[in-house]
Motif scaffolding. Structure first.
Motif, short mmCIF file in Angstrom:
data_model
loop_
_atom_site.label_atom_id
_atom_site.label_comp_id
_atom_site.label_asym_id
_atom_site.label_seq_id
_atom_site.Cartn_x
_atom_site.Cartn_y
_atom_site.Cartn_z
N ALA A 118 0.83 -1.21 0.00
CA ALA A 118 0.00 0.00 0.00
C ALA A 118 0.86 1.26 0.00
CB ALA A 118 -0.93 -0.01 1.21
N GLU A 119 1.88 1.27 0.82
CA GLU A 119 2.76 2.44 0.92
C GLU A 119 3.52 2.66 -0.38
OE1 GLU A 119 6.52 4.04 3.64
OE2 GLU A 119 5.32 2.32 4.31
N ASN A 120 4.00 1.59 -1.00
CA ASN A 120 4.78 1.71 -2.23
C ASN A 120 3.93 2.16 -3.42
OD1 ASN A 120 7.02 0.85 -0.85
ND2 ASN A 120 6.94 -1.26 -1.60
N ASN A 121 2.62 1.94 -3.34
CA ASN A 121 1.75 2.21 -4.49
C ASN A 121 0.68 3.27 -4.20
OD1 ASN A 121 2.56 0.01 -6.62
ND2 ASN A 121 2.51 -1.04 -4.66
N ASN A 122 0.85 4.00 -3.10
CA ASN A 122 -0.08 5.07 -2.74
C ASN A 122 -1.52 4.56 -2.64
OD1 ASN A 122 -0.60 7.74 -1.99
ND2 ASN A 122 -1.12 8.34 -4.10
N LEU A 123 -1.68 3.40 -2.02
CA LEU A 123 -3.00 2.80 -1.80
C LEU A 123 -3.26 2.76 -0.30
CD1 LEU A 123 -2.59 -0.19 -4.28
CD2 LEU A 123 -4.02 1.85 -4.66
N TYR A 124 -4.46 2.35 0.06
CA TYR A 124 -4.74 2.20 1.49
C TYR A 124 -5.42 0.87 1.75
CZ TYR A 124 -9.74 3.22 0.90
OH TYR A 124 -11.07 3.17 0.52
N PHE A 125 -5.20 0.34 2.93
CA PHE A 125 -6.02 -0.74 3.43
C PHE A 125 -6.13 -0.57 4.94
CE2 PHE A 125 -2.23 -2.94 4.93
CZ PHE A 125 -2.70 -3.75 5.95
N ASN A 126 -7.23 -1.04 5.48
CA ASN A 126 -7.38 -1.05 6.92
C ASN A 126 -8.12 -2.29 7.36
OD1 ASN A 126 -9.92 -0.37 6.05
ND2 ASN A 126 -10.20 1.37 7.42
N ILE A 127 -7.95 -2.65 8.62
CA ILE A 127 -8.65 -3.77 9.22
C ILE A 127 -9.45 -3.22 10.38
CG2 ILE A 127 -8.42 -6.03 10.31
CD1 ILE A 127 -5.76 -6.35 8.91
N VAL A 128 -10.75 -3.46 10.35
CA VAL A 128 -11.65 -2.91 11.36
C VAL A 128 -12.50 -4.03 11.95
CG1 VAL A 128 -11.72 -0.64 10.26
CG2 VAL A 128 -13.42 -2.37 9.62
N ASN A 129 -13.19 -3.73 13.03
CA ASN A 129 -14.11 -4.70 13.63
C ASN A 129 -15.55 -4.48 13.17
OD1 ASN A 129 -12.15 -4.27 16.54
ND2 ASN A 129 -12.16 -6.11 15.29
N ASP A 130 -15.84 -3.30 12.65
CA ASP A 130 -17.20 -2.94 12.27
C ASP A 130 -17.42 -3.14 10.77
OD1 ASP A 130 -19.70 -1.90 11.90
OD2 ASP A 130 -19.25 0.10 12.70
N PRO A 131 -18.24 -4.11 10.37
CA PRO A 131 -18.49 -4.33 8.94
C PRO A 131 -19.05 -3.11 8.23
CG PRO A 131 -19.29 -6.19 10.23
CD PRO A 131 -18.91 -5.11 11.21
N LYS A 132 -19.82 -2.30 8.94
CA LYS A 132 -20.40 -1.10 8.32
C LYS A 132 -19.31 -0.12 7.91
CE LYS A 132 -24.81 -1.48 10.76
NZ LYS A 132 -25.74 -0.85 11.73
N GLU A 133 -18.29 -0.02 8.71
CA GLU A 133 -17.16 0.87 8.38
C GLU A 133 -16.44 0.37 7.14
OE1 GLU A 133 -12.99 2.50 10.40
OE2 GLU A 133 -14.51 1.51 11.65
N ALA A 134 -16.25 -0.93 7.05
CA ALA A 134 -15.56 -1.50 5.87
C ALA A 134 -16.39 -1.33 4.61
CB ALA A 134 -15.26 -2.97 6.12
N ALA A 135 -17.70 -1.51 4.73
CA ALA A 135 -18.58 -1.51 3.55
C ALA A 135 -18.85 -0.12 2.99
CB ALA A 135 -19.91 -2.18 3.91
N LYS A 136 -18.60 0.92 3.76
CA LYS A 136 -18.94 2.28 3.33
C LYS A 136 -18.24 2.64 2.02
CE LYS A 136 -18.96 7.09 4.91
NZ LYS A 136 -20.22 7.33 4.21
N ASP A 137 -19.05 2.98 1.02
CA ASP A 137 -18.58 3.42 -0.30
C ASP A 137 -17.77 2.37 -1.03
OD1 ASP A 137 -19.76 5.97 0.01
OD2 ASP A 137 -18.03 6.71 1.12
N ALA A 138 -17.99 1.11 -0.71
CA ALA A 138 -17.26 0.03 -1.40
C ALA A 138 -17.82 -0.21 -2.79
CB ALA A 138 -17.31 -1.25 -0.58
N ASP A 139 -16.94 -0.54 -3.73
CA ASP A 139 -17.35 -0.95 -5.08
C ASP A 139 -17.63 -2.44 -5.14
OD1 ASP A 139 -16.72 1.59 -6.79
OD2 ASP A 139 -14.90 1.27 -5.59
N VAL A 140 -17.00 -3.18 -4.25
CA VAL A 140 -17.11 -4.64 -4.22
C VAL A 140 -17.20 -5.10 -2.77
CG1 VAL A 140 -16.08 -6.82 -4.96
CG2 VAL A 140 -15.60 -4.73 -6.25
N ILE A 141 -18.18 -5.97 -2.48
CA ILE A 141 -18.29 -6.61 -1.16
C ILE A 141 -18.00 -8.09 -1.34
CG2 ILE A 141 -19.79 -7.15 0.78
CD1 ILE A 141 -19.44 -4.23 0.69
#
Length: 306
Positions: free
Chosen positions: A199-222
C-alpha cells in the motif's frame, strides 16, 4: 527457470494482469468455439489432500480444453499418505509430469514440494492462501467494472486463506481494501506487514476494522466467505456467535455504492455469512466468478507450462 504460483505475493502487477488478459482471451475463444490446445501432450498432476468441487472440476476441464491430460491424485493413493517425505514424492513426480497442482492444509508443504520439484507447482488452496480463487475474483471485478485501479473492496468475515490472499491480490492489482474481521479471528501479522508495504509503495490504502459497516462504506465490491472454513467444522457454533453482525445483508449493502457487486467463493451458507436475498440478487456475478475459476486457471497453466 521454472515459475511456481504458491501465493499471491509471487505475482507482480504485470504478471497478475498478464494472467487476467490470457484468461479473457481463453474465455472468448471457448465461447466462440475456437480451440486452444496450447498444452498438447502435457500432463498435470493434481494432488488433493482436501476435498473439492470447483477446484477439481475446473482444473480437469481446463487441462482437457488446453489439449493436455489431467491426472487426479488422492492423498490416499499416494505414498505421501503412508509417510513418504514430500521431497521424495516431488522428485519422482517431476520425472513423470509437466506440472503439479496441490490442494492441501499446510502452506509449508506446498513450498517444500516446489523447492524439490523441477516442474511448476500451483497452489490449489492451503490454510494460508487461495491464489487461484482470488485471481478469479479479480477477473470478475474487472469484467464488471472495466477497471481495477482505484476501486474499493470490502471483505467481511474470517481472517482465513481468502482474506489473506485478497489483501495481497487487491493491493497488487491497484485496488484499496478494507477488511472487517473479529479480533480473535485476525489474519496473520506477516500478511498485514506485507499489505502495509504494498500500500505504501503504491499510494494505496487498506485497513482492518471490527465494524463491517465501516468497511462496507462506499465500497465498489463486497466479498465474503464462510465463517468456518474446511478443517474448522468443530468450531461452527462458536464461530456463529463470534461472527454475529458480520452478515452481508440488505442493510449492509445500503452503505456500499449503488452499483456495488457482491462476490462469494462458494460454497455459501445462506442466512449465515450472506442472506438468501443478497446472494440471489447478485447470483449472476457470483456464479460468473465461479465460472472464471476455469478461465483463470487455464491462463495460469498456459503461463507456467507452455
Amino acid at each position: 527457470m521454472k515459475k511456481d504460483l504458491l501465493k499471491m505475493e509471487d505475482l507482480s502487477k504485470d504478471e497478475l494482469l498478464d494472467i487476467l488478459n490470457i484468461a479473457d482471451q481463453l474465455k472468448y475463444e471457448l465461447k466462440h468455439g475456437i480451440k486452444h490446445h496450447h498444452l498438447d501432450g502435457k500432463t498435470l498432476g493434481m494432488i488433493f489432500e482436501k476435498s473439492s468441487t470447483r477446484t477439481r472440476v475446473s482444473f480437469e476441464t481446463g487441462m482437457y480444453q488446453l489439449g493436455g491430460y489431467p491426472l487426479f491424485l488422492s492423498s490416499n493413493d499416494l505414498q505421501i499418505g503412508r509417510g513418504e517425505p514430500i521431497q521424495d514424492t516431488a522428485r519422482v513426480l517431476s520425472r513423470y509430469l509437466n506440472a503439479i497442482m496441490i490442494r492441501t492444509f499446510s502452506q509449508e508443504e506446498v513450498e517444500s514440494l516446489a523447492e524439490c520439484s523441477d516442474i511448476p507447482i500451483i497452489n490449489g488452496l492451503t490454510d494460508d492462501e487461495h491464489p487461484c480463487q482470488v485471481l478469479a475474483d479479480l477477473m470478475t471485478i474487472r469484467e464488471s467494472k472495466n477497471i481495477l485501479d482505484g476501486l474499493k473492496v470490502a471483505y467481511i468475515g474470517d481472517g482465513n486463506n481468502m482474506s489473506q490472499s485478497l489483501l495481497i491480490g487487491c493491493l497488487t492489482s491497484g485496488m484499496n481494501i478494507s477488511l472487517a474481521i473479529p479480533n480473535n479471528y485476525m489474519i496473520k501479522e506477516d500478511y498485514i506487514n506485507k499489505g502495509m508495504q504494498i500500500a505504501e509503495n503504491n499510494n494505496l490504502y487498506f485497513n482492518i476494522v471490527n465494524d463491517p459497516k465501516e468497511a462496507a462504506k462506499d465500497a465498489d465490491v463486497i466479498i465474503t466467505d464462510v465463517w468456518a472454513s474446511m478443517g474448522k467444522e468443530k468450531e461452527v457454533n462458536e464461530r456463529i456467535k463470534a461472527f454475529k453482525g458480520y452478515q452481508v445483508n440488505a442493510e449492509l449493502m445500503k452503505l456500499a455504492k449503488k452499483d456495488a457487486i457482491v462476490l462469494h467463493c462458494l460454497p455459501a451458507h445462506r442466512e449465515e455469512e450472506i442472506t438468501e436475498e443478497i446472494l440471489e440478487k447478485h447470483s449472476d456475478t457470483i456464479f460468473e466468478e465461479a465460472e472464471n475459476r476455469l478461465h483463470v486457471q487455464k491462463a495460469i497453466l498456459v503461463k507456467l507450462m507452455k
